[in-house]
Design an enzyme around this catalytic site. Sequence first.
Site, PDB file in Angstrom:
ATOM      1  N   LYS A   1       0.874  -1.179   0.000  1.00  0.00           N
ATOM      2  CA  LYS A   1       0.000   0.000   0.000  1.00  0.00           C
ATOM      3  C   LYS A   1       0.903   1.219   0.000  1.00  0.00           C
ATOM      4  O   LYS A   1       2.031   1.165   0.508  1.00  0.00           O
ATOM      5  CB  LYS A   1      -0.869   0.010   1.265  1.00  0.00           C
ATOM      6  CG  LYS A   1      -2.149   0.770   1.105  1.00  0.00           C
ATOM      7  CD  LYS A   1      -3.211  -0.103   0.478  1.00  0.00           C
ATOM      8  CE  LYS A   1      -4.466   0.648   0.150  1.00  0.00           C
ATOM      9  NZ  LYS A   1      -5.553  -0.286  -0.228  1.00  0.00           N
TER      10      LYS A   1
ATOM     11  N   ASP B   1      -6.789   4.164  -4.612  1.00  0.00           N
ATOM     12  CA  ASP B   1      -7.513   3.936  -3.352  1.00  0.00           C
ATOM     13  C   ASP B   1      -8.205   5.278  -3.072  1.00  0.00           C
ATOM     14  O   ASP B   1      -8.395   6.065  -4.006  1.00  0.00           O
ATOM     15  CB  ASP B   1      -6.522   3.529  -2.234  1.00  0.00           C
ATOM     16  CG  ASP B   1      -7.217   2.944  -1.006  1.00  0.00           C
ATOM     17  OD1 ASP B   1      -7.556   1.760  -1.017  1.00  0.00           O
ATOM     18  OD2 ASP B   1      -7.428   3.682  -0.013  1.00  0.00           O
TER      19      ASP B   1
HETATM   20  N1  GLU Z   1      -7.214  -0.067  -3.063  1.00  0.00           N
HETATM   21  C1  GLU Z   1      -7.877  -1.275  -3.428  1.00  0.00           C
HETATM   22  C2  GLU Z   1      -7.932  -2.217  -2.236  1.00  0.00           C
HETATM   23  O1  GLU Z   1      -8.024  -1.781  -1.111  1.00  0.00           O
HETATM   24  C3  GLU Z   1      -7.346  -1.900  -4.702  1.00  0.00           C
HETATM   25  C4  GLU Z   1      -5.886  -2.156  -4.762  1.00  0.00           C
HETATM   26  C5  GLU Z   1      -5.398  -2.518  -6.160  1.00  0.00           C
HETATM   27  O2  GLU Z   1      -6.191  -2.543  -7.084  1.00  0.00           O
HETATM   28  O3  GLU Z   1      -4.194  -2.746  -6.290  1.00  0.00           O
HETATM   29  O4  GLU Z   1      -7.951  -3.414  -2.370  1.00  0.00           O
END
Ligand code: GLU
Length: 448
Positions: free
Chosen positions: A129, A169
């Site tokens: 992340k 996100d």
């Molecule tokens: N932010 C999204 C999650 O919490 C997607 C992450 C992504 O697509 O890499 O899963």
Amino acid sequence: MTMDNAYVKRVYNKLTESNAHETEFLQAVKEFFEAIEIVIDEDDNYEKHAILERLVEPERIISFQVPWLNDQGKIEVNRGYRVQFNSVNGPYKGGIRFHPTVTQSVLKFLAFEQTFKNSLTNLPIGGAKGGSDFDPKGRSDNEIMNFCYSFMTELNKYIGSDYDVPSGDIGVGKREISFLYAMYKKLNGPHLGVLTGKPTDLFGSYGRTEATGYGLIYFLNEMLAVADQSLEGKKVIISGSGNVAYYAARKVQELGGIVVSMSDSNSTVYNTNGIDLDQIEILKINSANRIKNYHTSDKETKIEEKSVWDIDIQADIALPCATQNEINEEQAKRLMNNGVKFVLEGANMPSKPEAIKVFKEADIYFAPGKASNAGGVTVSALEMSQNSMRLQWTTDKVDKELKIIMQGIFEQCVKACEDYNLGKDFAVAADIASFKKIAHQMIEMGMY
Ligand code: GLU
């Protein structure tokens, strides 16, 4: 639930000492440890291989300065991060969040959760992340572009299409991904797969924007089926009004359910006969618009400057789709008093531990975000595949694959519930199912 196993307790206590101020991260690990304790109890190989110690320590954290020029010609400075938490299951994968609440603790909790969520998809992606405490609200396109370019000027050194593939996100959508992608290409030459969530004309996947919301409802459908019910006529409380909330709402409506509320960080619009999603769409197009600008001539529709969880709305289903820790104990009790029988998390960790306890005691159906909101990262991984194959699937094909994968996640939860006599404790089941897979991979690879 308590932590009784000596090994689990020891690792957790040490973690609290070395990360004392990281409350969100500790909260996520505690929930997880309490869930998997039953598995640790049955096999001392986990301790022998130091699985827990290795699982709670991020493989790498990159923190960097992001200087950028605002529209007044002044330099502003934010802090950027990428937490590359765990690559046992594949290249690091996870979103980038731009929001003033972003801290290392928040990103560590998100990357930790992402590791297990990604494993549940059965696709080869590890957990990561990233983000910044930058607040995109009220910024011009030019300022967003300047910020994204600066952010990527640093981040590009640490990512790659087979190494670490960020996506969006909160606060990061197609516009931001396009700017980030442009700078990556400028610095590294022609490229395709290094970011997901790209617009489709830049070879993003069809269906990516809708994926988290739609996936949530596919998961809900599976749960309803187990309970011998369907969405038809069900009243659904939704928090948030971003992509996850909006596309979940559209899918609920398409399948005959009634969306009775949506919200933003200041206000809630609600009506037990249903709200008008076209109005929400108009608000979404202009991000400066807020729920308080929702237009209606319907006398039954109310707009209040309150959290949706502080309002009494009779409903069958609640989908928290805004952000972490949005539901506390009292608010969870309100939901139970108002007849809610299904709570599925569209956001990451929106229910506080005390709220989850209330749901469990009420014996309702509860789905944790790492299972029910995995649709977004699923289609991101499918975007990686499409980019590698140099082709683009149709919306229909992506949607079919998404449905299959969400059903697969649901089945893993059901199996863990059966194997460990968990009743319908999907929160514990999702943790157990993903933990066992990752722990097994780690043991196979030795001291990796
Ligand atoms: N932010 C999204 C999650 O919490 C997607 C992450 C992504 O697509 O890499 O899963």
